[in-house]
Design a protein around this motif. Sequence first.
Motif, short mmCIF file in Angstrom:
data_model
loop_
_atom_site.label_atom_id
_atom_site.label_comp_id
_atom_site.label_asym_id
_atom_site.label_seq_id
_atom_site.Cartn_x
_atom_site.Cartn_y
_atom_site.Cartn_z
N THR A 285 13.95 -30.94 43.24
CA THR A 285 13.09 -30.95 42.06
C THR A 285 11.70 -31.48 42.39
OG1 THR A 285 15.05 -31.32 40.68
CG2 THR A 285 12.91 -31.73 39.65
N TRP A 288 9.90 -28.66 43.93
CA TRP A 288 9.56 -27.70 42.86
C TRP A 288 8.33 -28.19 42.09
CZ3 TRP A 288 11.40 -23.04 40.92
CH2 TRP A 288 11.01 -22.71 39.63
N THR A 291 4.98 -27.66 43.75
CA THR A 291 4.53 -26.29 44.04
C THR A 291 4.46 -25.40 42.80
OG1 THR A 291 6.82 -25.66 44.56
CG2 THR A 291 5.40 -26.33 46.40
N TYR A 292 5.22 -25.73 41.77
CA TYR A 292 5.30 -24.90 40.56
C TYR A 292 4.22 -25.32 39.57
CZ TYR A 292 7.42 -22.69 36.44
OH TYR A 292 7.65 -21.93 35.30
N THR A 293 3.47 -24.34 39.06
CA THR A 293 2.36 -24.65 38.15
C THR A 293 2.67 -24.36 36.69
OG1 THR A 293 1.37 -22.45 38.34
CG2 THR A 293 0.72 -24.13 39.99
N ALA A 294 3.75 -23.60 36.42
CA ALA A 294 4.07 -23.19 35.04
C ALA A 294 2.89 -22.47 34.40
CB ALA A 294 4.49 -24.39 34.20
N PRO A 299 -0.02 -27.97 40.09
CA PRO A 299 1.43 -28.19 40.06
C PRO A 299 1.82 -29.22 39.00
CG PRO A 299 0.64 -28.17 42.31
CD PRO A 299 -0.58 -28.18 41.44
N ALA A 364 12.56 -28.79 35.91
CA ALA A 364 12.47 -27.40 36.38
C ALA A 364 12.46 -26.41 35.24
CB ALA A 364 13.63 -27.11 37.33
N ASN A 367 14.36 -22.28 34.57
CA ASN A 367 14.66 -21.80 35.92
C ASN A 367 15.85 -22.53 36.55
OD1 ASN A 367 12.47 -19.80 36.60
ND2 ASN A 367 11.22 -21.54 35.95
N SER A 368 16.14 -23.73 36.07
CA SER A 368 17.26 -24.48 36.63
C SER A 368 18.60 -23.81 36.34
CB SER A 368 17.27 -25.91 36.06
OG SER A 368 17.46 -25.90 34.66
N TYR A 373 18.94 -20.91 42.40
CA TYR A 373 18.53 -22.28 42.71
C TYR A 373 19.76 -23.20 42.64
CZ TYR A 373 14.01 -20.13 41.64
OH TYR A 373 12.92 -19.30 41.63
#
Length: 429
Positions: A285, A288, A291-294, A299, A364, A367-368, A373
């Motif tokens: 997590t 995630w 790196t994940y920006t939504a 991020p 997350a 997506n979790s 994943y």
Amino acid sequence: MAIDFTLSSEQNALRKTAREFAQGILKPIAIKADAEPDPQKAFAMMKPAYMEAHKLGLTFGFIPKEYGGAGISNVDLQIVAEEICAVDPGFGCILLVNGLALLPLVWFGTEEQKKKWLIEATSDQSGEYIAGFNVSESAGTANFDHPSAYPSGLQMTAEHDKGRGEYVLNGSKYWPSSSGGWDLMGANVNMFVVRTDRHKGGKEGLSAILVPRGTPGMRFKAPIDKVGHRTNQNNWIECDNCRVPEENVFAVGDGDLIISKAFTWSGPVAGIAAVGVARSAYEWTMEWAKTYTAAGDKPIINHQVVGYMLGDIATRIEASRYLCWKAAHYLDMYQAEGQAFGAMAKVFSCELLFDTVYKCMQVAGVNSLNKEYPLERYLREAAVLPIYDAGTIGMQRRKIWGVMADPDFDTNAFRDCEPVKFMKSMEGR
């Protein structure tokens, strides 16, 4: 400095070995086995990993050196178990059950029994030798030490046929691990806790008995199909006039103490298994979040709510780890006697796990739920750990309560590493 959490060079090497095994050998097998719909096939798929673990001394490392084991400490076992369970706690349970089945011999068996059964396990050259621990029954196990006589408490019986020098087992066990063996024809040896006296309650009427593979009258049904721990085999065993030599019986009348002590030894191990799963969920997590920006411009780790949540998760994981280490250290000091404190490590860490994984899922987002994943798998494992291995609202909490209710209980004993003698009077509350 008396308090030091720094690992020794030997412990660092042990952790490195366990991590390389877990990541390089165990992980690819466990992922495939977890997805296998047939529970027996899933368990059998773990055999190559088990054999590799045997080469590394991980399958029976807890057995004392004089019987062919490595004699590793409970603290060292914590280091190994966390790395393995961070990848697959189901496989960790397979190794754990070897200890649940065989360590009672170290504590309660005769010297002849120790030499026969422990050396048989440690001298195996095939790498396939596996042991089963059989306590659980379909009626439940939490009241194993119920003061009333049969049929209260454990209901599998073993009647002594003195004329033939045998015990005759009748009844069933439900949920025990590894008992069916790799081919569902039986583990190399199964240790049963049974009722040897129908007229006495659980504190007096229970004993342990060793049943070797191939003993007539023992039948294994299809393993239980579970939500989590899918790589671990859980069995339904039926014994019908299953005859076992009387020299295979030990701890006569003290089977209750075997159950209490075995699940005390496994308490910190189950706790560190929870730490391992929580750590994996946290590490995934965190990556995630970085790196994940939504669909934003940075991020999500840069959002305060995410940072706070991950900070809380990291804090709780560290607290759980050190509670498990302390409990393991205490058990090393007192020959695995520390019933309340081993249980505390199990209860705290395993119950914390589910909340930890779910908070990771909240970070997350939807997506979790994607099986691409790992969080959905961690959630399934998090559902298992609080309710297996003597549970948390059942036997483990009863042990804590029973010890604390004793008139002579010292509230600072765990803090000060002072001994606490466990007695039958502390059971069955």
